[in-house]
Design a protein around this motif. Structure first.
Motif, PDB file in Angstrom:
ATOM      1  N   PRO A 286       0.797  -1.239   0.000  1.00  0.00           N
ATOM      2  CA  PRO A 286       0.000   0.000   0.000  1.00  0.00           C
ATOM      3  C   PRO A 286       0.824   1.280   0.000  1.00  0.00           C
ATOM      4  N   LEU A 287       2.098   1.212  -0.328  1.00  0.00           N
ATOM      5  CA  LEU A 287       2.952   2.391  -0.318  1.00  0.00           C
ATOM      6  C   LEU A 287       2.791   3.174  -1.617  1.00  0.00           C
ATOM      7  N   LYS A 288       2.306   4.381  -1.532  1.00  0.00           N
ATOM      8  CA  LYS A 288       2.140   5.256  -2.697  1.00  0.00           C
ATOM      9  C   LYS A 288       2.787   6.602  -2.377  1.00  0.00           C
ATOM     10  N   LEU A 289       3.476   7.159  -3.357  1.00  0.00           N
ATOM     11  CA  LEU A 289       4.097   8.463  -3.185  1.00  0.00           C
ATOM     12  C   LEU A 289       3.151   9.550  -3.668  1.00  0.00           C
TER      13      LEU A 289
ATOM     14  N   PHE B 143       6.305  14.393  -4.417  1.00  0.00           N
ATOM     15  CA  PHE B 143       7.501  13.581  -4.257  1.00  0.00           C
ATOM     16  C   PHE B 143       7.851  12.863  -5.555  1.00  0.00           C
ATOM     17  N   GLN B 144       6.852  12.436  -6.313  1.00  0.00           N
ATOM     18  CA  GLN B 144       7.112  11.812  -7.608  1.00  0.00           C
ATOM     19  C   GLN B 144       7.765  12.805  -8.570  1.00  0.00           C
TER      20      GLN B 144
ATOM     21  N   ILE C 168       9.594  15.401  -7.690  1.00  0.00           N
ATOM     22  CA  ILE C 168      10.960  15.622  -7.211  1.00  0.00           C
ATOM     23  C   ILE C 168      11.867  14.470  -7.645  1.00  0.00           C
ATOM     24  N   LEU C 169      11.391  13.246  -7.531  1.00  0.00           N
ATOM     25  CA  LEU C 169      12.189  12.090  -7.923  1.00  0.00           C
ATOM     26  C   LEU C 169      12.428  12.015  -9.432  1.00  0.00           C
ATOM     27  N   SER C 170      11.592  12.655 -10.224  1.00  0.00           N
ATOM     28  CA  SER C 170      11.781  12.621 -11.670  1.00  0.00           C
ATOM     29  C   SER C 170      13.052  13.358 -12.095  1.00  0.00           C
ATOM     30  N   TYR C 171      13.601  14.201 -11.219  1.00  0.00           N
ATOM     31  CA  TYR C 171      14.831  14.926 -11.535  1.00  0.00           C
ATOM     32  C   TYR C 171      16.090  14.144 -11.161  1.00  0.00           C
ATOM     33  N   SER C 172      15.956  13.016 -10.479  1.00  0.00           N
ATOM     34  CA  SER C 172      17.151  12.310  -9.999  1.00  0.00           C
ATOM     35  C   SER C 172      17.944  11.672 -11.138  1.00  0.00           C
ATOM     36  N   SER C 173      17.285  11.082 -12.112  1.00  0.00           N
ATOM     37  CA  SER C 173      18.022  10.449 -13.218  1.00  0.00           C
ATOM     38  C   SER C 173      18.827  11.458 -14.033  1.00  0.00           C
ATOM     39  N   PRO C 174      18.242  12.571 -14.477  1.00  0.00           N
ATOM     40  CA  PRO C 174      19.061  13.547 -15.203  1.00  0.00           C
ATOM     41  C   PRO C 174      20.201  14.110 -14.352  1.00  0.00           C
ATOM     42  N   ALA C 175      19.975  14.274 -13.057  1.00  0.00           N
ATOM     43  CA  ALA C 175      21.032  14.805 -12.194  1.00  0.00           C
ATOM     44  C   ALA C 175      22.197  13.828 -12.083  1.00  0.00           C
ATOM     45  N   VAL C 176      21.899  12.549 -11.930  1.00  0.00           N
ATOM     46  CA  VAL C 176      22.958  11.544 -11.820  1.00  0.00           C
ATOM     47  C   VAL C 176      23.704  11.416 -13.139  1.00  0.00           C
ATOM     48  N   LEU C 177      22.976  11.389 -14.257  1.00  0.00           N
ATOM     49  CA  LEU C 177      23.636  11.277 -15.556  1.00  0.00           C
ATOM     50  C   LEU C 177      24.529  12.490 -15.833  1.00  0.00           C
ATOM     51  N   THR C 178      24.078  13.669 -15.464  1.00  0.00           N
ATOM     52  CA  THR C 178      24.894  14.870 -15.651  1.00  0.00           C
ATOM     53  C   THR C 178      26.149  14.814 -14.788  1.00  0.00           C
ATOM     54  N   ALA C 179      26.017  14.310 -13.570  1.00  0.00           N
ATOM     55  CA  ALA C 179      27.183  14.175 -12.692  1.00  0.00           C
ATOM     56  C   ALA C 179      28.193  13.182 -13.255  1.00  0.00           C
ATOM     57  N   ILE C 180      27.732  12.243 -14.068  1.00  0.00           N
ATOM     58  CA  ILE C 180      28.644  11.269 -14.675  1.00  0.00           C
ATOM     59  C   ILE C 180      29.326  11.850 -15.907  1.00  0.00           C
ATOM     60  N   TRP C 181      28.551  12.457 -16.827  1.00  0.00           N
ATOM     61  CA  TRP C 181      29.160  12.859 -18.104  1.00  0.00           C
ATOM     62  C   TRP C 181      29.869  14.212 -18.058  1.00  0.00           C
ATOM     63  N   ALA C 182      29.462  15.111 -17.213  1.00  0.00           N
ATOM     64  CA  ALA C 182      30.060  16.455 -17.219  1.00  0.00           C
ATOM     65  C   ALA C 182      31.569  16.449 -16.944  1.00  0.00           C
TER      66      ALA C 182
END
Length: 103
Positions: A26-29, A33-34, A36-50
């Motif tokens: 029964p855990l729903k965000l 919060f959903q 906010i979490l949608s920005y995590s993938s682009p942030a991590v990828l940018t931290a890798i390639w930059a």
């Protein structure tokens, strides 16, 4: 001790994935919060390639002799215009390998 650390990390990763992916729980965000979490993938990828693209020999490398930068600019332009992942990957990698051979 190392085996115990690996097992503990495995448990933490599994449980964190399981809680969000198991539909019967029964855990729903909430929508905020959903979003906010949608920005995590682009942030991590940018931290890798930059750093790969912009930093060489511990210095900022913004020149035409940087094949990473030229290929990244080409990749961004192709992705923006075509919105095709395969074309972006093939063209930017071809450009990078060609520039790497030339420069």
């Amino acid at each position: 001790m190392i085996l115990l650390s690996i097992l503990a990390m495995t448990t933490v990763v599994f449980l964190s994935r399981y809680l969000f992916l198991e539909p019967k729980l029964p855990l729903k965000l909430n929508p905020t919060f959903q979003r906010i979490l949608s920005y995590s993938s682009p942030a991590v990828l940018t931290a890798i390639w930059a750093p790969i693209v912009f930093v060489h020999d511990d210095k900022l490398a913004l020149s035409f002799h940087n094949p990473y930068l030229i290929a990244a600019v080409l990749a961004a332009a192709v992705a923006w215009k075509t919105k095709n992942v395969i074309a972006t990957t093939v063209l930017s990698m071809g450009c990078f390998f060609a520039l790497n051979a030339i420069l």
